[in-house]
Design an enzyme around this catalytic site. Structure first.
Site, PDB file in Angstrom:
ATOM      1  N   THR A   1       4.305  -2.596   1.610  1.00  0.00           N
ATOM      2  CA  THR A   1       4.867  -2.363   2.935  1.00  0.00           C
ATOM      3  C   THR A   1       4.365  -1.026   3.471  1.00  0.00           C
ATOM      4  O   THR A   1       4.229  -0.078   2.716  1.00  0.00           O
ATOM      5  CB  THR A   1       6.400  -2.316   2.810  1.00  0.00           C
ATOM      6  OG1 THR A   1       6.834  -3.579   2.336  1.00  0.00           O
ATOM      7  CG2 THR A   1       7.073  -1.993   4.128  1.00  0.00           C
TER       8      THR A   1
ATOM      9  N   GLY B   1      10.447  -1.324  -0.611  1.00  0.00           N
ATOM     10  CA  GLY B   1      10.971  -1.656  -1.933  1.00  0.00           C
ATOM     11  C   GLY B   1      11.634  -3.011  -1.903  1.00  0.00           C
ATOM     12  O   GLY B   1      11.254  -3.884  -1.118  1.00  0.00           O
TER      13      GLY B   1
END
Lengths: 334, 334
Positions: free
Chosen positions: A203, A255
């Site tokens: 990400t 995460g």
């Protein structure tokens, strides 16, 4: 007395008042500590947190570091010439989306059906305006679609084909779903059975403070390798993966998205500053190391004062920070 | 000394110690205030906030009140016999989803394409487990799909056709998209041009505290009349429309979803209690009347102590509250 004379007398009195101050004793010269120079602008970026193997080939490591530096350079140049933080966030994320190294845009991971579904969000700390897309499949740069939702609709979040359609309507570049195919991510999907799910993350996120004092944050992702068809993570969820409020800070997370949603991570950092009186550094540490669990991931954040926090509880986080004081650094591990 | 004798002596000494307490002076009888009886369980529900016309026909008003009372009865009976708050939340919301009066399940509003897209979420305050679906079109009871996501996947939020597919896989009742058609909502879509968008809301939500001290919250909606295809509001966003944490409270919101996402409303109430030391009533008032703007909507919330807050800044909110102390009330306006 004529008004002319009154005026002349007034001017003379005023001049006398200005030019003849009481003589004051010369102050003793006490050297005062120089106030730290104000941080005019600041930015922090991440390219994902997770199990990042320190024994990766030198060439791979260099490639990541160079990509992060290029992104940091772009963001810094926008902020340095007085550009808005929102532009810095969008343009740096577009660069990272176009870079196949990261799990966002080109280079996104595959879901369990072997498709790419992309999520992104952006937020303007000046007015709490925000926009996001979830599960888009044909938008080359999901972060720009998120900005479109923020600026051109009364909504905050569009999902699925409706979001793809909206992005086309506002003239964003559309690509075939195959554009997002990369050999590396395809092989990751094939190998999924041999490894814990979701241990490879990439990400991307950017937070920035501009010279006007405005904060902005954005996040973009392909999600988790092998995720269920339709799974939406924290990246398009304002408050979870992204938050910005000029009163406190701008935050982007990376995460295990589910944990970031459950704990409202990005907003929690702001809330701890606003309601709990914590500094950015304290709030970031507390959320990442006390609220979240080891391995969950990390955040980058910038405060209204230009302070930067980059905290993670995983083995590594691709990240970088720069500011008007000359700070310019890129890191992967501690 | 034999062990038998030792034992006998021990018993005698023990009896002496127990049976001969020091005589104490008779205390002067000061009448102490009775502590308030502990609230064993509590529940609050809403059926949407917005511009609710006080001059609605008596029969319409009665229909709403009876529906809310039926829902409150069901929830109370589950909690009274010791059922978990999570079951109370799910089952009461299913009842409201099946009731065409409310904008959730049967009775959901139409998007601008004339389709129904439904959102729901549920959260368990005991462990912060949560689940949600967004944009489902064939799931009769979206709240049960949300519970399925929570309990049967590693994800928190599934959107679009992937969420519909998941609901079928876990055996939930599927319906044709036409099931959600109601004349009233269709006519609302047709009349949309004559009225401000989104002024008719009917999102449903339930918050509950059970005899074990566990909190739960859930929310279900059809969204806004005339919303864009793919628009996701706050109802499936944990932290925005729904939140539950045994340490503080359970919250469900209804109103302009975009504002609830922007301010992370449900989680903010919990954060103000946790970080700011506010009571549930204070936190609910502050979020609804200071953070949000007039007309945005309202929330129902129940605290870990069984206290109930129902705050709104719109012209009305369909709502009800019940607890183990005999409270049982249904209201629409002040």
């Amino acid at each position: 007395m004529s008004s002319k004379l009154t005026f002349v007398l007034f001017v003379l009195l005023a001049l006398a008042g200005c030019s003849a101050p009481e003589p004051e004793p010369e102050p003793v010269a006490v050297p005062e500590p120089e106030p730290p120079p104000r941080i005019e602008y600041a930015l922090a970026i991440h390219g994902g947190a997770g199990v990042i193997d320190p024994s990766m080939p030198e060439s791979t490591r260099t490639a990541y570091e160079e990509s992060l530096e290029r992104a940091l350079h772009l963001g810094r140049s926008i902020l340095d010439r007085g550009g808005p933080s929102l532009d810095a966030v969008e343009r740096v994320i577009r660069l990272l989306e176009d870079d196949p190294l990261f799990n966002a845009g080109k280079g996104a991971v595959f879901n369990h059906l072997g498709e790419n579904e992309l999520d992104a969000s952006i937020m303007n700390g000046a007015n709490l305006a925000c926009g996001a897309v979830a599960g888009v499949r044909t938008v080359k740069n999901p972060i720009s679609a998120a900005r479109g939702v923020m600026e051109q609709t009364r909504h905050v979040l569009l999902g699925g084909p409706g979001a793809d359609e909206f992005a086309r309507e506002i003239g964003l570049e559309a690509v075939a779903p195959e554009y997002f195919y990369t050999v590396r991510r395809w092989e990751q999907l094939q190998k999924l059975r041999d490894r814990p799910p979701g241990d490879e993350r990439g990400t991307v996120g950017v937070v920035a403070l501009d010279r006007e004092g405005n904060l902005a944050a954005g996040t973009s992702t392909g999600g988790l390798t092998g995720k269920r068809y339709g799974r939406i993570g924290d990246s398009p969820i304002v408050g979870a993966g992204t938050y910005a409020d000029n009163r406190t800070c701008a935050v982007s997370g990376t995460g295990t998205g589910e944990e970031f949603i459950r704990h409202g991570v990005a907003r929690s950092v702001a809330a701890m500053m606003e309601l709990g009186g914590l500094t950015l550094a304290e709030a970031a540490r507390r959320v990442v190391h006390e609220t979240l669990s080891p391995g969950d991931g990390g955040i980058v954040a910038v405060g209204a004062d230009g302070s930067i926090a980059m905290e993670f509880n995983s083995r590594g986080m691709y990240r970088g920070a720069a500011d008007s004081q000359g700070r310019f650094e890129v890191k992967i591990w501690d």
